[in-house]
Design an enzyme around this catalytic site. Structure first.
Site, mmCIF file in Angstrom:
data_model
loop_
_atom_site.group_PDB
_atom_site.id
_atom_site.type_symbol
_atom_site.label_atom_id
_atom_site.label_comp_id
_atom_site.label_asym_id
_atom_site.label_seq_id
_atom_site.Cartn_x
_atom_site.Cartn_y
_atom_site.Cartn_z
ATOM 1 N N GLU A 1 47.643 41.923 38.939
ATOM 2 C CA GLU A 1 47.220 43.312 39.177
ATOM 3 C C GLU A 1 47.621 44.204 38.008
ATOM 4 O O GLU A 1 47.822 45.394 38.140
ATOM 5 C CB GLU A 1 47.793 43.795 40.522
ATOM 6 C CG GLU A 1 49.241 44.232 40.574
ATOM 7 C CD GLU A 1 50.309 43.173 40.265
ATOM 8 O OE1 GLU A 1 49.978 42.134 39.679
ATOM 9 O OE2 GLU A 1 51.481 43.440 40.559
ATOM 10 N N ASP B 1 49.708 49.048 36.501
ATOM 11 C CA ASP B 1 49.905 47.966 37.465
ATOM 12 C C ASP B 1 49.859 48.566 38.877
ATOM 13 O O ASP B 1 50.472 49.612 39.121
ATOM 14 C CB ASP B 1 51.283 47.359 37.144
ATOM 15 C CG ASP B 1 51.734 46.273 38.086
ATOM 16 O OD1 ASP B 1 52.106 45.207 37.597
ATOM 17 O OD2 ASP B 1 51.752 46.505 39.314
ATOM 18 N N ILE B 2 49.140 47.929 39.777
ATOM 19 C CA ILE B 2 49.047 48.445 41.153
ATOM 20 C C ILE B 2 50.398 48.221 41.849
ATOM 21 O O ILE B 2 50.995 47.142 41.727
ATOM 22 C CB ILE B 2 47.913 47.727 41.915
ATOM 23 C CG1 ILE B 2 46.579 47.944 41.181
ATOM 24 C CG2 ILE B 2 47.813 48.225 43.363
ATOM 25 C CD1 ILE B 2 45.441 47.112 41.674
HETATM 26 N N1 LIG Z 1 44.136 39.140 45.762
HETATM 27 C C1 LIG Z 1 44.630 38.771 44.577
HETATM 28 N N2 LIG Z 1 45.976 38.756 44.402
HETATM 29 C C2 LIG Z 1 46.469 38.396 43.197
HETATM 30 C C3 LIG Z 1 45.622 38.036 42.150
HETATM 31 N N3 LIG Z 1 46.423 37.733 41.085
HETATM 32 C C4 LIG Z 1 47.697 37.919 41.468
HETATM 33 N N4 LIG Z 1 47.731 38.316 42.751
HETATM 34 C C5 LIG Z 1 48.915 38.644 43.576
HETATM 35 O O1 LIG Z 1 49.464 39.850 43.112
HETATM 36 C C6 LIG Z 1 50.808 39.926 43.584
HETATM 37 C C7 LIG Z 1 51.700 40.533 42.542
HETATM 38 O O2 LIG Z 1 52.931 40.728 43.110
HETATM 39 P P1 LIG Z 1 54.185 41.259 42.315
HETATM 40 O O3 LIG Z 1 54.133 40.760 40.894
HETATM 41 O O4 LIG Z 1 55.387 40.917 43.125
HETATM 42 O O5 LIG Z 1 53.985 42.776 42.230
HETATM 43 P P2 LIG Z 1 53.794 43.881 43.343
HETATM 44 O O6 LIG Z 1 53.798 43.331 44.725
HETATM 45 O O7 LIG Z 1 52.564 44.664 42.936
HETATM 46 O O8 LIG Z 1 55.065 44.760 43.151
HETATM 47 P P3 LIG Z 1 55.330 45.821 42.020
HETATM 48 O O9 LIG Z 1 54.481 45.486 40.840
HETATM 49 O O10 LIG Z 1 56.775 45.715 41.726
HETATM 50 O O11 LIG Z 1 54.972 47.153 42.584
HETATM 51 C C8 LIG Z 1 51.207 38.475 43.935
HETATM 52 O O12 LIG Z 1 51.331 38.391 45.339
HETATM 53 C C9 LIG Z 1 50.016 37.644 43.471
HETATM 54 O O13 LIG Z 1 49.784 36.558 44.334
HETATM 55 C C10 LIG Z 1 44.209 38.034 42.381
HETATM 56 O O14 LIG Z 1 43.383 37.733 41.494
HETATM 57 N N5 LIG Z 1 43.770 38.411 43.591
#
Ligand SMILES: Nc1nc2c(ncn2[C@@H]2O[C@H](COP(=O)(O)OP(=O)(O)OP(=O)(O)O)[C@@H](O)[C@H]2O)c(=O)[nH]1
Length: 383
Positions: free
Chosen positions: A303, A260-261
């Site tokens: 992600e 996971d990013i």
């Molecule tokens: N650009 C983009 N963003 C996405 C997509 N799918 C999900 N997201 C975003 O990915 C983000 C995931 O955030 P979180 O689940 O809080 O995770 P995080 O910010 O990576 O934090 P940690 O995983 O705890 O490091 C959210 O803001 C979603 O809106 C996509 O297809 N494209």
């Protein structure tokens, strides 16, 4: 009362028109694939062939009728072969096909006008058709390691069609240079019984083959994530289940890496959704280049990604995850003029036991990933 052969010719004439229209519509509706157009033109040439035979009494010269018949017969087979080479990406240059056509025409012309020989003029162009149909049969069946049923059927039908033409050509050749009523009768029987059946069978199998191409494409689309081109959640579960059964039955080790990013939300906030999308596209592309072709990678949502690696124990899988983690950390993503630096966290699990399901494995890997996140991110944790 017309001869029964006339009715067969009329049926073939209308079938060819319909097939030409069907392939033309396929070309129009299935992304203008060149091969569908080739098939349409091939059946159009067949239509001219049957019309030529139907209206032969209108020709002043029998030789002219014969030359037109031979040309369109070879043109039809040439276009069909070319279409199949295009569909299967077989590197068969059209110039080679053209040479076949020119040789066939030259020989027929020679034995019709320059040194007339009945048997040779009636058979040589058919032998060239036979060679082309055999090539097509091989091209279709060799296209994939495991040909689909439609491809097996189409290949067999091309082979049978070639066989019927070979018999007809050989009967014609046996006449020598003298018209033999008995042999011509036999030739007509093959030409108007087995040949039409093989011709129609071959055409129907080609349609079935294109329909199965379409079904396969749809299946693939339904299993693919449109942004990253990885497997989507559904596709990953389907393929991973199959692979797990296969490998566990062979007693092989399999590992799952869930990654996971980190702080992806911040990337979206800083570079916008388009920036976030670019990160997802580039990073999945990069990872694909750093894992084996047989490894399965899926996007589970947002992600989060998962990789199933086979024939690997947990130590090797942890090394793979560590290598990917370092690579992600050291590779900035290009987004226009900007460079986006990212990191990712990894959870690794080994699926040694037979009775563990893919769902349980993903849960275990997800727990390990959670530990990697809660202990500071940019880490690999083994479950
Ligand atoms: N650009 C983009 N963003 C996405 C997509 N799918 C999900 N997201 C975003 O990915 C983000 C995931 O955030 P979180 O689940 O809080 O995770 P995080 O910010 O990576 O934090 P940690 O995983 O705890 O490091 C959210 O803001 C979603 O809106 C996509 O297809 N494209």
């Amino acid at each position: 009362m017309e001869s029964p052969f006339t009715y067969i010719l009329i049926t073939l004439f209308f079938s060819s028109i319909l097939l030409s229209i069907i392939f033309y519509m396929t070309w129009q509706t299935m992304g203008k694939q060149k091969y569908a157009l080739m098939f349409s033109l091939s059946f159009l040439a067949s239509t001219v062939l049957w019309a030529n035979a139907l209206f032969k009494s209108l020709f002043l010269s029998h030789n002219l009728y014969w030359m037109i018949g031979c040309s369109v017969s070879m043109l039809s087979v040439l276009l069909g072969t070319w279409g199949h080479c295009l569909r299967t990406n077989t590197p068969f240059h059209p110039a080679i096909l053209l040479v076949f056509g020119i040789i066939g025409m030259a020989l027929t012309y020679f034995f019709t006008f320059i040194s007339p020989h009945l048997g040779l003029r009636m058979s040589l162009y058919l032998y060239i058709d036979v060679v082309l149909l055999m090539i097509t049969s091989v091209v279709i069946i060799k296209h994939r390691k495991q040909p689909r049923p439609a491809e097996i059927g189409a290949s067999i039908m091309h082979f049978l069609f070639a066989g019927c033409l070979f018999i007809a050509a050989s009967i014609a050749l046996f006449q020598g240079n003298v018209f033999d009523a008995e042999l011509v009768k036999l030739y007509s029987i093959v030409n108007f019984t087995a040949l039409p059946a093989a011709y129609v069978g071959m055409s129907v199998f080609v349609i079935y083959m294109l329909a199965s191409d379409l079904a396969e494409e749809m299946k693939l689309l339904a299993m693919t994530d449109s942004l990253t081109n990885c497997l989507n959640r559904r596709g990953f579960y389907i393929q991973a289940k199959q692979k797990m059964i296969e490998l566990q039955n062979q007693g092989q080790h399999i590992c799952l890496i869930y990654w996971d990013i980190d702080k992806f939300k911040t990337i979206n906030d800083q570079f916008g959704h388009a920036g976030g999308d670019q990160v997802l596209i580039s990073i999945s592309e990069l990872i694909k280049q750093h894992i084996k072709k047989d490894d399965l990678m899926g996007r589970m949502g947002g992600e989060e990604f998962v990789i199933l690696i086979d024939r690997t124990c947990y130590e090797d899988a942890t090394h793979v995850a560590e290598r990917l983690r370092t690579m992600i950390q050291n590779t900035p993503i290009h987004f226009g003029e900007q460079r986006i630096r990212i990191s990712a966290s990894f959870g690794v699990v080994e699926l040694g036991e037979k009775d563990i399901s893919i769902e349980q494995a993903i849960n275990l890997a997800d727990n390990a990933l959670y530990k990697a996140k809660s202990s500071g991110r940019n880490k690999v944790v083994f479950s």
